[in-house]
Each structure stands twice: as C-alpha cells, then as structure tokens.
Design an enzyme around this catalytic site. Structure first.
Site, PDB file in Angstrom:
ATOM      1  N   CYS A 155     -25.172  69.611 -45.603  1.00 40.70           N
ATOM      2  CA  CYS A 155     -24.944  70.497 -44.584  1.00 40.70           C
ATOM      3  C   CYS A 155     -25.647  69.704 -43.245  1.00 40.70           C
ATOM      4  O   CYS A 155     -25.443  70.491 -42.264  1.00 40.70           O
ATOM      5  CB  CYS A 155     -25.237  71.799 -44.776  1.00 40.70           C
ATOM      6  SG  CYS A 155     -24.493  72.649 -46.016  1.00 40.70           S
ATOM      7  N   HIS A 288     -30.641  76.063 -37.193  1.00 42.19           N
ATOM      8  CA  HIS A 288     -29.546  75.929 -38.293  1.00 42.19           C
ATOM      9  C   HIS A 288     -29.203  77.540 -38.883  1.00 42.19           C
ATOM     10  O   HIS A 288     -27.753  77.707 -38.929  1.00 42.19           O
ATOM     11  CB  HIS A 288     -30.181  75.265 -39.426  1.00 42.19           C
ATOM     12  CG  HIS A 288     -29.278  74.855 -40.707  1.00 42.19           C
ATOM     13  ND1 HIS A 288     -28.044  74.422 -40.597  1.00 42.19           N
ATOM     14  CD2 HIS A 288     -29.517  75.583 -41.915  1.00 42.19           C
ATOM     15  CE1 HIS A 288     -27.739  74.153 -41.699  1.00 42.19           C
ATOM     16  NE2 HIS A 288     -28.450  74.854 -42.491  1.00 42.19           N
ATOM     17  N   HIS A 327     -21.246  79.403 -42.354  1.00 43.31           N
ATOM     18  CA  HIS A 327     -21.754  78.109 -42.331  1.00 43.31           C
ATOM     19  C   HIS A 327     -20.693  77.317 -42.886  1.00 43.31           C
ATOM     20  O   HIS A 327     -20.104  77.088 -43.942  1.00 43.31           O
ATOM     21  CB  HIS A 327     -22.598  78.152 -43.464  1.00 43.31           C
ATOM     22  CG  HIS A 327     -23.588  76.915 -43.884  1.00 43.31           C
ATOM     23  ND1 HIS A 327     -23.168  75.648 -43.407  1.00 43.31           N
ATOM     24  CD2 HIS A 327     -24.887  76.741 -44.357  1.00 43.31           C
ATOM     25  CE1 HIS A 327     -24.425  74.762 -43.415  1.00 43.31           C
ATOM     26  NE2 HIS A 327     -24.985  75.593 -44.194  1.00 43.31           N
TER      27      HIS A 327
END
Length: 399
Positions: A155, A288, A327
């Site tokens: 990620c 994030h 996400h």
C-alpha cells in the site's frame, strides 16, 4: 549545476466518488462518500461491510480487464489535461518513461488458475506468462520507449512510484515520466482483509474515536511529470512540483505497524531533507489514515514527533481522504497524491469526511473535519504505510 525540477502537468483519475478529475476532487472536498454495499462483497458472503465503488461500467468487467480499462481512461484524461498526445510521447523516444505502481501484480490470473485447478477445469498456463501484464499494456498504449518498471511495495507503492519517477527526472534520465497507480478490487483482497477482521461495517472514518476499521477501494490515477523547463516552454498548466521523497521499513511485523511510528518518522524526515525543507514549512499533510485502531494511533504519534511543538502542530493541517475513496491499496498513494496536488492547485484543504470526535491523543493535531478550508498551500506532504513495514512519504510544492 542544478538538477532539473520535476513538475506535474496532467492528472487523470478513476476512483470511488468520481470517474474523472473534477468529479473526484468535488467528492473529496465535499465529503461525498464513494463507499457502499458492493457486488463482490455480497458474492463472497461478506455482510455489513462496504467498499469503494467505481463507475458501474468498470464494475461489470473482470478484475484484470477492469484495471486495464480504468488505467486507459485515466491515461487519456491525463494526456488531454497536459495537452499532449500519444504521438508526442512516442516522439520523445527514450526520454519518456513509465513508473507503474501496483500491490501484487498478476495475483488475479494466479488465483483464477488455482481455482480452475481446484474445480478440475481445463487450465491454460499461457495466462501466467503475462504476469505482470498491466505494464506491457500501458507501454503499448502510449508508445513508451524509455525506462518502464513496476513498483510493488504493497500500500506504499503509489507514493514510492512517484518518488522514483522524480529521481528519473532530476537525475537527467528522462524529460518526461508517466506515473501510474492502479488497483482493482479483487476477491482475494476482500477475503484477506475480512479474515484479518480489519474492515469497517459501515464505512471507515479515520481518526474518529468510534472508528471500527478500514474500507477497501479501487481505482487508477495517472500523472504526467516533466521537467519545469519543458513545461514552461510549452505553456503547460503546472499543478505542483515534486520536491522530495523518503522510503523506509520499520522491520517490525508483517501486518502491524511499529506502535511508536519510527519507520514513519524516518520516512517523513527523509522526504523533508530531500526537499530541502523543515517541518514548519509544511502546510498540509494528506495522511495514510486507514481508520484501523493501530494505524491511526501510530500515524498520530509519528506526526507529533516530526512536527514537534504544539505551535507547529497547530499550523499543519491534516486529513485523510480514505473516508471517501476507501483504501485503494497499491493505488492508494497515487489517488492521494492526486488529491494533494489538486488541493495545492485550488487552495483547498479537504476534510476527513464524517469525522466527529478524535480521541484524546489526536486532539493536539489540527485534523480537518466538517467542511473543507480555503487556504494557501505552499508545501504539502502525502504519506503511505503498508504491510511488511513499507513506508513512503512525498513532498510537493506550489510553483
């Protein structure tokens, strides 16, 4: 001799909440969530959870085809935005390159091959030879003849891929880089995160005291990055400059972040040093912010350590845009870099959508909630953290 400066002159995006650049940014600044009940979740028997949903046209495709078609659409938009054509890219020969970011390329074909074996269906192994295939599709689609590579750091990949492209420009290896982050929502991602019990039931709300986990998303984001001199010579619109980046690993755990955020601290400081800036120079941080218990707490500790005193903390505005997009895994850093660059370009700080009350440890930081704020953003940072301890930060600035 000074190094070339790398600027962004084109942005294209397909993401939850918006199937083009303007629709995407409007959803981000207005907190219009792209999270909803998803066909894939229902098919796998995952009840009560939501995911970032792209336009239905793309949802009807197979995962690997969806990644290709979303990327093509984002490429077309980015090229048109920068007033370039595929032919212009081809004419640059080896002076134009590609930096692609994904989480686990080829996993869809691999899983399909395994499933066919389990069901004793005829299996063609030729599909496995095409892993990773998205890179080959892109270079053919826009005629890239220079360097082309795929970054796979889970990620954190999208942010890392943009940083690596920055190096190619300022080290004189390319005059133009096409930067791509793409990730489809796939069955094994859903099953994996569901088994970890890390997914939200109603939609993720980063930094909220009642947060209950992450929401998955998908999408593709594309940037045209070129030298400042080249952009100025052709009168291109400049969204911002890529100033510096940092990559590190916290070497702590395969899924859990270091609770003290030391890997994140190192990465942010590396990015600031690379950009020649101090923490107090940063006006906005796109965090994030996954809305998991462990990540949000780690990230707030890391931001507090980097940005120091309460006086400086009050000046650094922070938000997470995952409450709108979910996400997007390997494309998350790319989607969030798009949000950050558009925030700089428009002078708008997006909020953390649906955030009501941060817990006590978070209240020392200026987390934007409620409505967006109009503010001059001279310098901004975007952060990405990942499984396996990967960490990436990039600093961008107004030209």
């Amino acid at each position: 001799m000074s190094r070339p400066q790398a600027v962004v002159t084109g942005i294209g995006i397909i993401a939850p909440g918006g199937s083009n650049r303007e629709a995407f940014f409007q959803s981000i600044v207005n907190g219009a969530s792209g999270l909803r009940a998803h066909e894939k979740l229902k098919k796998l028997g995952v009840s009560g959870e939501v995911a970032g949903s792209v336009d239905k046209h793309y949802r009807e495709m197979e995962e690997d085809e969806r990644a290709i078609q979303m990327t093509y659409a984002a490429l077309d938009e980015a090229l048109a935005d920068s007033r370039l054509t595929k032919e212009d890219i081809g004419k640059l020969e080896t002076r134009a390159g590609l930096s692609l970011s994904e989480s686990v390329p080829g996993h869809i074909k691999t899983m399909r091959y395994i499933q066919n074996n389990r069901e004793q269906k005829w299996n063609n192994p030729d599909g496995l030879i095409e892993i990773p295939s998205l890179l080959s599709h892109i270079v053919s689609y826009i005629d890239i003849k220079g360097q082309a590579y795929t970054t796979m750091s889970a990620c954190a990949a999208g942010t890392a891929g943009a940083g690596i492209a920055l190096d190619a420009i300022r080290n004189g290896m390319a005059d133009l880089m096409v930067v791509v982050g793409a990730e489809p929502l796939s069955d094994n991602y859903i099953a994996g995160f569901h088994s970890l019990q890390s997914m939200s039931l109603g939609g993720c709300v980063p930094f909220d005291k009642d947060r209950d986990g992450m929401s998955l998303g998908e999408g593709a984001a594309v940037f045209i990055v070129e030298t400042l001199d080249r952009a100025k010579a052709r009168g291109a619109h400049i969204y911002g400059e890529l100033l510096g980046y940092g990559l590190s690993n916290d070497a702590y755990h395969i899924t859990s972040p270091d609770p003290e955020g030391e890997g994140a601290v190192r990465t942010m400081r590396m990015a600031l040093e690379d950009a020649g800036l101090q923490p107090g120079d940063i006006d906005y941080v796109n965090a994030h912010g996954t809305a998991t218990e462990l990540n949000d707490l780690m990230e707030m500790r890391a931001l507090s350590k980097v940005f120091g005193t309460e006086e400086k903390q009050s000046q650094v505005m922070i938000s997470s845009t995952k409450a709108v997009t979910g996400h997007c895994l390997g494309a998350a850093g790319s989607v969030e870099l798009a949000a950050t660059l558009l925030a700089i370009d428009r002078g708008i700080v997006p909020p953390t959508a649906f955030l009501k009350e941060p817990p006590e440890p978070f209240q020392q930081l200026q987390i934007v909630k409620g409505n967006y704020e109009e503010r001059l953003i001279q310098y901004a940072m975007s952060n990405s953290y990942a499984f396996f301890g990967h960490s990436a930060s990039i600093v961008v600035g107004k030209v």
